[in-house]
Design a protein around this motif. Structure first.
Motif, short mmCIF file in Angstrom:
data_model
loop_
_atom_site.label_atom_id
_atom_site.label_comp_id
_atom_site.label_asym_id
_atom_site.label_seq_id
_atom_site.Cartn_x
_atom_site.Cartn_y
_atom_site.Cartn_z
N THR A 40 0.84 -1.19 0.00
CA THR A 40 0.00 0.00 0.00
C THR A 40 0.88 1.25 0.00
N PRO A 41 0.29 2.43 -0.33
CA PRO A 41 1.07 3.67 -0.24
C PRO A 41 1.63 3.92 1.15
N GLU A 42 0.99 3.36 2.16
CA GLU A 42 1.48 3.51 3.54
C GLU A 42 2.56 2.48 3.87
N ASN A 43 3.01 1.79 2.81
CA ASN A 43 4.10 0.81 2.96
C ASN A 43 3.72 -0.41 3.78
N GLU A 44 2.44 -0.73 3.76
CA GLU A 44 1.99 -1.96 4.41
C GLU A 44 1.62 -2.96 3.31
N ARG A 45 1.62 -4.21 3.67
CA ARG A 45 1.24 -5.23 2.69
C ARG A 45 -0.21 -5.60 2.91
N GLU A 46 -0.98 -5.53 1.83
CA GLU A 46 -2.39 -5.87 1.91
C GLU A 46 -2.66 -7.14 1.11
N LEU A 47 -3.62 -7.90 1.60
CA LEU A 47 -3.95 -9.15 0.95
C LEU A 47 -4.59 -8.90 -0.41
N VAL A 48 -4.10 -9.62 -1.41
CA VAL A 48 -4.75 -9.65 -2.72
C VAL A 48 -5.65 -10.89 -2.79
N ALA A 49 -5.07 -12.04 -2.50
CA ALA A 49 -5.81 -13.30 -2.49
C ALA A 49 -5.00 -14.34 -1.76
N ASP A 50 -5.69 -15.26 -1.12
CA ASP A 50 -4.98 -16.40 -0.55
C ASP A 50 -5.81 -17.67 -0.70
N ILE A 51 -5.15 -18.79 -0.46
CA ILE A 51 -5.79 -20.10 -0.63
C ILE A 51 -5.25 -21.03 0.44
N THR A 52 -6.15 -21.69 1.13
CA THR A 52 -5.74 -22.58 2.20
C THR A 52 -5.29 -23.92 1.65
N TYR A 53 -4.76 -24.73 2.53
CA TYR A 53 -4.34 -26.08 2.13
C TYR A 53 -5.52 -26.87 1.57
N GLY A 54 -6.72 -26.60 2.10
CA GLY A 54 -7.90 -27.31 1.63
C GLY A 54 -8.55 -26.70 0.41
N GLY A 55 -8.01 -25.57 -0.06
CA GLY A 55 -8.52 -24.97 -1.29
C GLY A 55 -9.50 -23.83 -1.11
N THR A 56 -9.74 -23.41 0.11
CA THR A 56 -10.62 -22.25 0.34
C THR A 56 -9.89 -20.97 -0.05
N THR A 57 -10.56 -20.14 -0.83
CA THR A 57 -9.94 -18.92 -1.33
C THR A 57 -10.56 -17.68 -0.71
N LYS A 58 -9.78 -16.63 -0.71
CA LYS A 58 -10.24 -15.32 -0.23
C LYS A 58 -9.62 -14.26 -1.11
N TYR A 59 -10.42 -13.24 -1.46
CA TYR A 59 -9.96 -12.19 -2.36
C TYR A 59 -10.25 -10.82 -1.77
N ALA A 60 -9.38 -9.87 -2.09
CA ALA A 60 -9.69 -8.48 -1.79
C ALA A 60 -10.86 -8.05 -2.67
N ASP A 61 -11.71 -7.18 -2.15
CA ASP A 61 -12.87 -6.73 -2.92
C ASP A 61 -12.46 -6.13 -4.26
N SER A 62 -11.33 -5.47 -4.29
CA SER A 62 -10.91 -4.75 -5.49
C SER A 62 -10.52 -5.67 -6.64
N VAL A 63 -10.30 -6.96 -6.34
CA VAL A 63 -9.87 -7.88 -7.41
C VAL A 63 -10.87 -8.99 -7.67
N LYS A 64 -11.94 -9.05 -6.90
CA LYS A 64 -12.94 -10.11 -7.10
C LYS A 64 -13.50 -10.05 -8.51
N GLY A 65 -13.58 -11.22 -9.12
CA GLY A 65 -14.11 -11.30 -10.48
C GLY A 65 -13.07 -11.06 -11.55
N ARG A 66 -11.89 -10.58 -11.16
CA ARG A 66 -10.83 -10.32 -12.14
C ARG A 66 -9.61 -11.22 -11.92
N PHE A 67 -9.30 -11.51 -10.67
CA PHE A 67 -8.13 -12.33 -10.33
C PHE A 67 -8.59 -13.70 -9.86
N THR A 68 -7.78 -14.71 -10.16
CA THR A 68 -8.06 -16.06 -9.71
C THR A 68 -6.79 -16.67 -9.12
#
Length: 114
Positions: A40-68
């Protein structure tokens, strides 16, 4: 100890696509969740997307529908479509162990031109 190496950043025009990949090595059996973060501009790291060992995914709102995000054992991928100039950033691969230890890649630059 786990090491992460990213590939796939670069320059693309708005509306284009890029695919990031990250390969883990070392004690990969300890990895639970893998994902991608950006700075981020504040020099912090923000989540874009992650995936658990079991395959559960999570996305930032800003990339939903565009990133996989997808994963194959200790390799994680980020398919980025419909890229926007605001997606320009350094993207970091992340892995968390079952013991809650964090590992980071060196980062790969993604630049989207308007």
């Amino acid at each position: 100890q786990v090491e992460l190496v990213e590939l796939g950043g670069g320059l693309v025009e708005a509306g284009g696509s890029l695919r990031l990949s990250c390969a883990g090595s070392g004690d990969v059996r300890t990895i639970s969740t893998m994902g991608w973060y950006r700075q981020t501009p504040e020099n912090e790291r923000e989540l874009v997307a992650d995936i658990t060992y079991g395959g559960t995914t999570k996305y930032a709102d800003s990339v939903k529908g565009r990133f996989t995000i997808s994963r194959d054992n200790a390799k994680v991928y980020l398919q980025m479509n419909s890229l926007k100039p605001e997606d320009t950033d350094v993207y970091y691969c992340h892995a968390m162990s079952w013991g809650m230890r964090n590992y980071w890649g060196q980062g790969t630059q993604v630049t989207v031109s308007s």
